[in-house]
Design a protein around this motif. Structure first.
Motif, PDB file in Angstrom:
ATOM      1  N   GLU A 193      42.115  42.626 -31.018  1.00  0.00           N
ATOM      2  CA  GLU A 193      40.896  41.819 -31.127  1.00  0.00           C
ATOM      3  C   GLU A 193      41.144  40.339 -30.835  1.00  0.00           C
ATOM      4  O   GLU A 193      40.240  39.520 -30.976  1.00  0.00           O
ATOM      5  N   ARG A 194      42.371  40.006 -30.442  1.00  0.00           N
ATOM      6  CA  ARG A 194      42.737  38.639 -30.057  1.00  0.00           C
ATOM      7  C   ARG A 194      42.334  37.630 -31.147  1.00  0.00           C
ATOM      8  O   ARG A 194      41.743  36.590 -30.884  1.00  0.00           O
ATOM      9  N   LEU A 195      42.665  37.967 -32.382  1.00  0.00           N
ATOM     10  CA  LEU A 195      42.236  37.148 -33.507  1.00  0.00           C
ATOM     11  C   LEU A 195      42.870  35.752 -33.538  1.00  0.00           C
ATOM     12  O   LEU A 195      42.191  34.793 -33.922  1.00  0.00           O
ATOM     13  N   PRO A 196      44.131  35.566 -33.107  1.00  0.00           N
ATOM     14  CA  PRO A 196      44.645  34.189 -33.064  1.00  0.00           C
ATOM     15  C   PRO A 196      43.847  33.292 -32.103  1.00  0.00           C
ATOM     16  O   PRO A 196      43.539  32.147 -32.417  1.00  0.00           O
ATOM     17  N   GLN A 197      43.480  33.849 -30.956  1.00  0.00           N
ATOM     18  CA  GLN A 197      42.677  33.082 -30.004  1.00  0.00           C
ATOM     19  C   GLN A 197      41.273  32.820 -30.567  1.00  0.00           C
ATOM     20  O   GLN A 197      40.708  31.740 -30.383  1.00  0.00           O
ATOM     21  N   ARG A 198      40.732  33.810 -31.257  1.00  0.00           N
ATOM     22  CA  ARG A 198      39.407  33.634 -31.870  1.00  0.00           C
ATOM     23  C   ARG A 198      39.466  32.552 -32.937  1.00  0.00           C
ATOM     24  O   ARG A 198      38.564  31.719 -33.030  1.00  0.00           O
ATOM     25  N   ALA A 199      40.516  32.559 -33.741  1.00  0.00           N
ATOM     26  CA  ALA A 199      40.674  31.539 -34.777  1.00  0.00           C
ATOM     27  C   ALA A 199      40.724  30.152 -34.155  1.00  0.00           C
ATOM     28  O   ALA A 199      40.066  29.220 -34.640  1.00  0.00           O
ATOM     29  N   ALA A 200      41.466  30.019 -33.084  1.00  0.00           N
ATOM     30  CA  ALA A 200      41.571  28.715 -32.417  1.00  0.00           C
ATOM     31  C   ALA A 200      40.217  28.281 -31.864  1.00  0.00           C
ATOM     32  O   ALA A 200      39.824  27.113 -32.010  1.00  0.00           O
ATOM     33  N   GLY A 201      39.489  29.196 -31.250  1.00  0.00           N
ATOM     34  CA  GLY A 201      38.188  28.854 -30.670  1.00  0.00           C
ATOM     35  C   GLY A 201      37.151  28.501 -31.720  1.00  0.00           C
ATOM     36  O   GLY A 201      36.432  27.501 -31.585  1.00  0.00           O
ATOM     37  N   LEU A 202      37.060  29.314 -32.770  1.00  0.00           N
ATOM     38  CA  LEU A 202      36.096  29.013 -33.834  1.00  0.00           C
ATOM     39  C   LEU A 202      36.434  27.699 -34.517  1.00  0.00           C
ATOM     40  O   LEU A 202      35.551  26.879 -34.797  1.00  0.00           O
ATOM     41  N   GLY A 203      37.713  27.485 -34.778  1.00  0.00           N
ATOM     42  CA  GLY A 203      38.131  26.244 -35.434  1.00  0.00           C
ATOM     43  C   GLY A 203      37.843  25.017 -34.591  1.00  0.00           C
ATOM     44  O   GLY A 203      37.363  23.998 -35.092  1.00  0.00           O
ATOM     45  N   ALA A 204      38.102  25.112 -33.296  1.00  0.00           N
ATOM     46  CA  ALA A 204      37.842  23.973 -32.408  1.00  0.00           C
ATOM     47  C   ALA A 204      36.348  23.660 -32.365  1.00  0.00           C
ATOM     48  O   ALA A 204      35.946  22.491 -32.415  1.00  0.00           O
ATOM     49  N   GLY A 205      35.519  24.695 -32.276  1.00  0.00           N
ATOM     50  CA  GLY A 205      34.074  24.475 -32.266  1.00  0.00           C
ATOM     51  C   GLY A 205      33.577  23.880 -33.567  1.00  0.00           C
ATOM     52  O   GLY A 205      32.739  22.968 -33.568  1.00  0.00           O
ATOM     53  N   LEU A 206      34.098  24.378 -34.687  1.00  0.00           N
ATOM     54  CA  LEU A 206      33.696  23.855 -35.992  1.00  0.00           C
ATOM     55  C   LEU A 206      34.120  22.399 -36.145  1.00  0.00           C
ATOM     56  O   LEU A 206      33.326  21.552 -36.572  1.00  0.00           O
ATOM     57  N   ARG A 207      35.359  22.082 -35.775  1.00  0.00           N
ATOM     58  CA  ARG A 207      35.825  20.685 -35.873  1.00  0.00           C
ATOM     59  C   ARG A 207      34.962  19.767 -35.007  1.00  0.00           C
ATOM     60  O   ARG A 207      34.597  18.667 -35.432  1.00  0.00           O
ATOM     61  N   ALA A 208      34.627  20.198 -33.804  1.00  0.00           N
ATOM     62  CA  ALA A 208      33.797  19.362 -32.920  1.00  0.00           C
ATOM     63  C   ALA A 208      32.436  19.096 -33.553  1.00  0.00           C
ATOM     64  O   ALA A 208      31.940  17.959 -33.536  1.00  0.00           O
ATOM     65  N   THR A 209      31.825  20.122 -34.135  1.00  0.00           N
ATOM     66  CA  THR A 209      30.522  19.961 -34.784  1.00  0.00           C
ATOM     67  C   THR A 209      30.631  19.018 -35.981  1.00  0.00           C
ATOM     68  O   THR A 209      29.777  18.144 -36.176  1.00  0.00           O
ATOM     69  N   LEU A 210      31.676  19.194 -36.781  1.00  0.00           N
ATOM     70  CA  LEU A 210      31.844  18.348 -37.966  1.00  0.00           C
ATOM     71  C   LEU A 210      32.157  16.896 -37.591  1.00  0.00           C
ATOM     72  O   LEU A 210      31.730  15.968 -38.277  1.00  0.00           O
ATOM     73  N   LEU A 211      32.882  16.702 -36.507  1.00  0.00           N
ATOM     74  CA  LEU A 211      33.158  15.330 -36.052  1.00  0.00           C
ATOM     75  C   LEU A 211      31.870  14.645 -35.589  1.00  0.00           C
ATOM     76  O   LEU A 211      31.680  13.446 -35.830  1.00  0.00           O
ATOM     77  N   LYS A 212      30.973  15.387 -34.951  1.00  0.00           N
ATOM     78  CA  LYS A 212      29.666  14.821 -34.575  1.00  0.00           C
ATOM     79  C   LYS A 212      28.862  14.490 -35.826  1.00  0.00           C
ATOM     80  O   LYS A 212      28.201  13.444 -35.893  1.00  0.00           O
ATOM     81  N   LEU A 213      28.917  15.368 -36.828  1.00  0.00           N
ATOM     82  CA  LEU A 213      28.238  15.110 -38.094  1.00  0.00           C
ATOM     83  C   LEU A 213      28.818  13.868 -38.767  1.00  0.00           C
ATOM     84  O   LEU A 213      28.075  13.070 -39.349  1.00  0.00           O
ATOM     85  N   ALA A 214      30.116  13.682 -38.657  1.00  0.00           N
ATOM     86  CA  ALA A 214      30.760  12.507 -39.253  1.00  0.00           C
ATOM     87  C   ALA A 214      30.284  11.214 -38.601  1.00  0.00           C
ATOM     88  O   ALA A 214      30.275  10.158 -39.249  1.00  0.00           O
ATOM     89  N   GLU A 215      29.874  11.295 -37.345  1.00  0.00           N
ATOM     90  CA  GLU A 215      29.324  10.102 -36.680  1.00  0.00           C
ATOM     91  C   GLU A 215      27.981   9.713 -37.293  1.00  0.00           C
ATOM     92  O   GLU A 215      27.596   8.551 -37.255  1.00  0.00           O
TER      93      GLU A 215
END
Length: 141
Positions: free
Chosen positions: A33-55
């Motif tokens: 299920e390529r879970l390490p790649q999924r973890a990296a993708g979900l985490g990157a998307g979440l961090r990007a959203t939270l960084l925009k919220l931090a602005e």
């Protein structure tokens, strides 16, 4: 060695064939299920959203994490002190919208995200949307 001598295995973890089979099956699922790649993708998307919220709000002092384990820290921008009261408010707002979150950290001013890697994209996006809305409501934005 084909097998341990009688009495040779005394530990509760060593040599349990059912546990070994379960562990191997888990590793197969992680790979298939390529879970390490999924973890990296979900985490990157979440961090990007939270960084925009931090602005939008200076009360978010830090967004951090590795892979899918992400945390957002809240501090009072005037004093720099941990803002546990804001985390409690965000929790209440999120709960009212159907999302349960937990405060953590030594000062209870951090929200940590630990979702299953098998979460559907739609459910993940809904949770992130609700969290962002809860933060905006809690800070009065």
């Amino acid at each position: 060695m084909d097998a341990a001598a009688p009495g040779g295995l005394g530990g509760t973890y060593a040599g349990n064939p059912v546990a070994v089979a379960a562990a191997l099956a888990v590793l197969d699922v992680i790979e298939q299920e390529r879970l390490p790649q999924r973890a990296a993708g979900l985490g990157a998307g979440l961090r990007a959203t939270l960084l925009k919220l931090a602005e939008e709000t200076p009360r978010i002092s830090e967004v951090r994490g590795l892979g899918a384990m992400v945390a957002v820290e809240f501090r009072d921008p005037a004093t720099g002190l941990p803002d546990a009261d804001l985390v409690k408010s965000v929790q209440r707002c999120a709960a009212d919208m159907g999302l349960i979150i937990l405060g953590c950290g030594v000062s209870n001013n951090v929200v940590r995200f630990l979702f299953p890697l098998t979460i559907t994209d739609a459910l993940f996006e809904e949770g992130v949307r609700i969290f962002c809305a809860a933060v905006r409501k809690a800070v009065g934005a």
